[in-house]
Design a protein around this motif. Structure first.
Motif, PDB file in Angstrom:
ATOM      1  N   ALA A 255       0.827  -1.200   0.000  1.00 32.47           N
ATOM      2  CA  ALA A 255       0.000   0.000   0.000  1.00 32.47           C
ATOM      3  C   ALA A 255       0.867   1.259   0.000  1.00 32.47           C
ATOM      4  N   ALA A 256       1.962   1.230   0.764  1.00 32.08           N
ATOM      5  CA  ALA A 256       2.886   2.373   0.799  1.00 32.08           C
ATOM      6  C   ALA A 256       3.552   2.559  -0.550  1.00 32.08           C
ATOM      7  N   GLY A 257       3.809   1.466  -1.250  1.00 35.14           N
ATOM      8  CA  GLY A 257       4.390   1.558  -2.587  1.00 35.14           C
ATOM      9  C   GLY A 257       3.459   2.250  -3.560  1.00 35.14           C
ATOM     10  N   VAL A 258       2.159   1.971  -3.443  1.00 35.02           N
ATOM     11  CA  VAL A 258       1.169   2.654  -4.283  1.00 35.02           C
ATOM     12  C   VAL A 258       1.195   4.157  -4.003  1.00 35.02           C
ATOM     13  N   ARG A 259       1.253   4.481  -2.727  1.00 34.95           N
ATOM     14  CA  ARG A 259       1.272   5.894  -2.346  1.00 34.95           C
ATOM     15  C   ARG A 259       2.545   6.596  -2.836  1.00 34.95           C
ATOM     16  N   ALA A 260       3.696   5.866  -2.809  1.00 36.49           N
ATOM     17  CA  ALA A 260       4.948   6.466  -3.272  1.00 36.49           C
ATOM     18  C   ALA A 260       4.861   6.836  -4.752  1.00 36.49           C
ATOM     19  N   LYS A 261       4.220   6.005  -5.549  1.00 38.28           N
ATOM     20  CA  LYS A 261       4.041   6.310  -6.967  1.00 38.28           C
ATOM     21  C   LYS A 261       3.091   7.487  -7.159  1.00 38.28           C
ATOM     22  N   LEU A 263       2.833  10.056  -5.316  1.00 38.94           N
ATOM     23  CA  LEU A 263       3.482  11.331  -4.969  1.00 38.94           C
ATOM     24  C   LEU A 263       4.072  12.019  -6.197  1.00 38.94           C
ATOM     25  N   GLU A 264       4.326  11.237  -7.243  1.00 37.13           N
ATOM     26  CA  GLU A 264       4.810  11.856  -8.486  1.00 37.13           C
ATOM     27  C   GLU A 264       3.803  12.848  -9.026  1.00 37.13           C
ATOM     28  N   GLN A 265       2.510  12.551  -8.825  1.00 41.83           N
ATOM     29  CA  GLN A 265       1.451  13.436  -9.307  1.00 41.83           C
ATOM     30  C   GLN A 265       1.058  14.487  -8.273  1.00 41.83           C
ATOM     31  N   ASN A 266       1.110  14.085  -7.008  1.00 38.60           N
ATOM     32  CA  ASN A 266       0.615  14.999  -5.978  1.00 38.60           C
ATOM     33  C   ASN A 266       1.340  14.716  -4.666  1.00 38.60           C
ATOM     34  N   LEU A 267       2.329  15.583  -4.354  1.00 38.71           N
ATOM     35  CA  LEU A 267       3.099  15.414  -3.126  1.00 38.71           C
ATOM     36  C   LEU A 267       2.262  15.912  -1.962  1.00 38.71           C
ATOM     37  N   SER A 268       1.323  15.062  -1.556  1.00 35.02           N
ATOM     38  CA  SER A 268       0.355  15.472  -0.546  1.00 35.02           C
ATOM     39  C   SER A 268      -0.219  14.232   0.122  1.00 35.02           C
ATOM     40  N   HIS A 269      -0.889  14.447   1.261  1.00 34.41           N
ATOM     41  CA  HIS A 269      -1.586  13.348   1.921  1.00 34.41           C
ATOM     42  C   HIS A 269      -2.954  13.118   1.283  1.00 34.41           C
ATOM     43  N   THR A 270      -3.241  13.907   0.252  1.00 36.82           N
ATOM     44  CA  THR A 270      -4.447  13.693  -0.539  1.00 36.82           C
ATOM     45  C   THR A 270      -4.062  12.960  -1.806  1.00 36.82           C
ATOM     46  N   ARG A 271      -4.777  11.937  -2.139  1.00 41.35           N
ATOM     47  CA  ARG A 271      -4.462  11.123  -3.305  1.00 41.35           C
ATOM     48  C   ARG A 271      -4.854  11.849  -4.604  1.00 41.35           C
ATOM     49  N   PRO A 272      -4.299  11.456  -5.734  1.00 42.31           N
ATOM     50  CA  PRO A 272      -4.629  12.110  -7.010  1.00 42.31           C
ATOM     51  C   PRO A 272      -6.131  12.138  -7.310  1.00 42.31           C
ATOM     52  N   ASP A 273      -6.888  11.183  -6.743  1.00 39.58           N
ATOM     53  CA  ASP A 273      -8.336  11.173  -6.985  1.00 39.58           C
ATOM     54  C   ASP A 273      -9.091  12.045  -5.992  1.00 39.58           C
ATOM     55  N   GLY A 274      -8.338  12.752  -5.117  1.00 38.25           N
ATOM     56  CA  GLY A 274      -8.958  13.679  -4.174  1.00 38.25           C
ATOM     57  C   GLY A 274      -9.365  13.068  -2.849  1.00 38.25           C
ATOM     58  N   THR A 275      -9.129  11.745  -2.680  1.00 42.40           N
ATOM     59  CA  THR A 275      -9.505  11.094  -1.410  1.00 42.40           C
ATOM     60  C   THR A 275      -8.331  11.122  -0.430  1.00 42.40           C
ATOM     61  N   SER A 276      -8.623  10.793   0.806  1.00 41.10           N
ATOM     62  CA  SER A 276      -7.597  10.746   1.848  1.00 41.10           C
ATOM     63  C   SER A 276      -6.577   9.648   1.551  1.00 41.10           C
ATOM     64  N   CYS A 277      -5.370   9.891   1.996  1.00 41.56           N
ATOM     65  CA  CYS A 277      -4.305   8.894   1.797  1.00 41.56           C
ATOM     66  C   CYS A 277      -4.662   7.540   2.396  1.00 41.56           C
ATOM     67  N   PHE A 278      -5.521   7.537   3.420  1.00 45.65           N
ATOM     68  CA  PHE A 278      -5.820   6.291   4.127  1.00 45.65           C
ATOM     69  C   PHE A 278      -6.823   5.389   3.406  1.00 45.65           C
ATOM     70  N   THR A 279      -7.396   5.920   2.299  1.00 42.73           N
ATOM     71  CA  THR A 279      -8.301   5.061   1.530  1.00 42.73           C
ATOM     72  C   THR A 279      -7.539   3.894   0.884  1.00 42.73           C
ATOM     73  N   VAL A 280      -6.199   4.070   0.734  1.00 41.52           N
ATOM     74  CA  VAL A 280      -5.411   2.981   0.156  1.00 41.52           C
ATOM     75  C   VAL A 280      -5.435   1.756   1.077  1.00 41.52           C
ATOM     76  N   TYR A 331       9.942   5.017  -4.389  1.00 43.91           N
ATOM     77  CA  TYR A 331       9.711   5.044  -5.838  1.00 43.91           C
ATOM     78  C   TYR A 331      10.508   6.179  -6.459  1.00 43.91           C
ATOM     79  N   VAL A 332      11.165   5.866  -7.580  1.00 48.48           N
ATOM     80  CA  VAL A 332      11.883   6.897  -8.341  1.00 48.48           C
ATOM     81  C   VAL A 332      11.042   7.219  -9.571  1.00 48.48           C
ATOM     82  N   ASP A 333      10.574   8.474  -9.643  1.00 48.31           N
ATOM     83  CA  ASP A 333       9.666   8.823 -10.737  1.00 48.31           C
ATOM     84  C   ASP A 333      10.425   9.114 -12.029  1.00 48.31           C
ATOM     85  N   LYS A 334       9.682   9.469 -13.097  1.00 45.29           N
ATOM     86  CA  LYS A 334      10.279   9.658 -14.419  1.00 45.29           C
ATOM     87  C   LYS A 334      11.253  10.830 -14.456  1.00 45.29           C
TER      88      LYS A 334
END
Length: 347
Positions: A255-261, A263-280, A331-334
């Protein structure tokens, strides 16, 4: 004249009787020999057969035909040694075998400082082999079971039946590798696994420039190495503050690996889909009663990112929090930026 004749006849009769009695006398008991061997003639002309006989203070055994036996002989279920002159050996060694006071070969017992086994042979400690495998016979005939034994500078492990084990074995909750000759491997690599000086397989540690994970296998993916090292540093920091270590949760790490990826889109505790990080956590079906997340980006090593988190009150609070489990994502991004995530839960 008649009377004289009668007296003469009587005298002659007694003389003849005396001669006959003299002719019936035989020689004393004695040894005799013929082409078949030695035999013993009794006073009455008979001879012993299938039996022991004491002659001149020594014991001899005679076969069914009355001939004296020599050499090793099994008699009535026991072994005896009859010298070249036929006399039974006793209270003495014959080769590696001991003959007791009654002449029977000793078995399963100590003779002074020497032990004779079930076959009567003097044993030194030695390796023995049966169809089931190799085992190590001690001088007293015993053998090690369900335990280690140090033999001539090497460690060996024996199963419940006393047989030497080989290959990978889990013993006392740790993994060991026993070479084809049974000797325990130590301070060496066996494939992707490292055996320490004690022989136990190394886990969650660096071996030179190589890292072995919780399963002991060399981790070739550097991201996994970094993730595990972050978790190790967390537990070192907690220990320094008198706190219990966190258990590494591999599902939580995914789950943390998903969140690390993300962060490339949004360095925040909010996920790219706008939900809380804990929804993962819900996506992975992870159950918990409390949770926390730390994120970071740009740090080049586990030590560097941990230094940053420990110097931040909010992140430090999570690291020292009353959680029970941790999972780390890297995760190392592009763009080459490193992204780090810690997920904490209490179960």
């Amino acid at each position: 004249m008649r009377n004289k004749s009668v007296r003469g006849f009587a005298a002659a009769f007694f003389l003849i009787t005396s001669v006959v009695v003299s002719n019936m006398e035989v020689q004393a008991a004695q040894w005799n020999v013929n082409n078949s061997g030695w035999w013993y003639q009794e006073d009455d002309g008979s001879y012993p057969a299938n039996t022991w006989k004491s002659i001149g203070g020594k014991w001899y055994y005679f076969d069914g035909n009355g001939y004296m036996l020599t050499g090793w002989r099994e008699i009535d279920g026991k072994w005896y040694y009859l010298n070249s002159d036929g006399a039974m050996a006793s209270n003495t060694w014959v080769g590696n075998y001991y003959l007791t006071g009654n002449g029977a070969m000793a078995t399963n017992t100590w003779i002074g400082d020497y032990y004779v086994g079930a076959d009567g042979q003097w044993r030194t400690a030695q390796w023995m082999k049966t169809k089931q495998g190799w085992w190590y016979c001690h001088e007293d005939g015993s053998y090690t079971t369900n335990n280690w034994e140090y033999i001539k500078g090497k460690w060996y492990y024996f199963d419940k039946n006393g047989y030497m084990l080989t290959g990978w074995r889990e013993i006392g909750g740790k993994w060991y590798y026993l070479n084809s000759d049974g000797a325990m491997a130590s301070n060496t690599w066996v494939g992707d696994y490292y055996l320490t000086g004690s022989g136990a397989m190394a886990t969650n540690t660096w071996i030179g420039n190589y890292y072995v994970g919780p399963d002991g296998k060399w981790v070739k993916d550097i991201s996994i190495v970094y993730e595990m090292e972050v978790a190790n540093i967390v537990n070192k920091e907690r220990a320094a503050n008198g706190l219990e270590p966190l258990e590494y949760d591999y599902e939580l790490a995914e789950a943390a690996g998903v969140r690390a990826k993300e962060l490339e889109q949004n360095l925040s505790h909010t996920r790219p889909d706008g939900t809380s990080c804990f929804t993962v956590l819900q996506e992975f079906g992870i159950e918990y009663w409390m949770c926390g997340e730390n994120i970071a980006a740009g740090q080049k090593s586990p030590e560097q990112v941990m230094t940053g988190w420990m110097n931040s009150p909010g992140h430090r609070q999570n690291i020292m929090g009353p959680y029970t489990h941790i999972g780390v994502g890297y995760y190392v991004d592009k763009n080459g930026r490193t992204n780090w995530v810690q997920l904490f839960i209490g179960k």
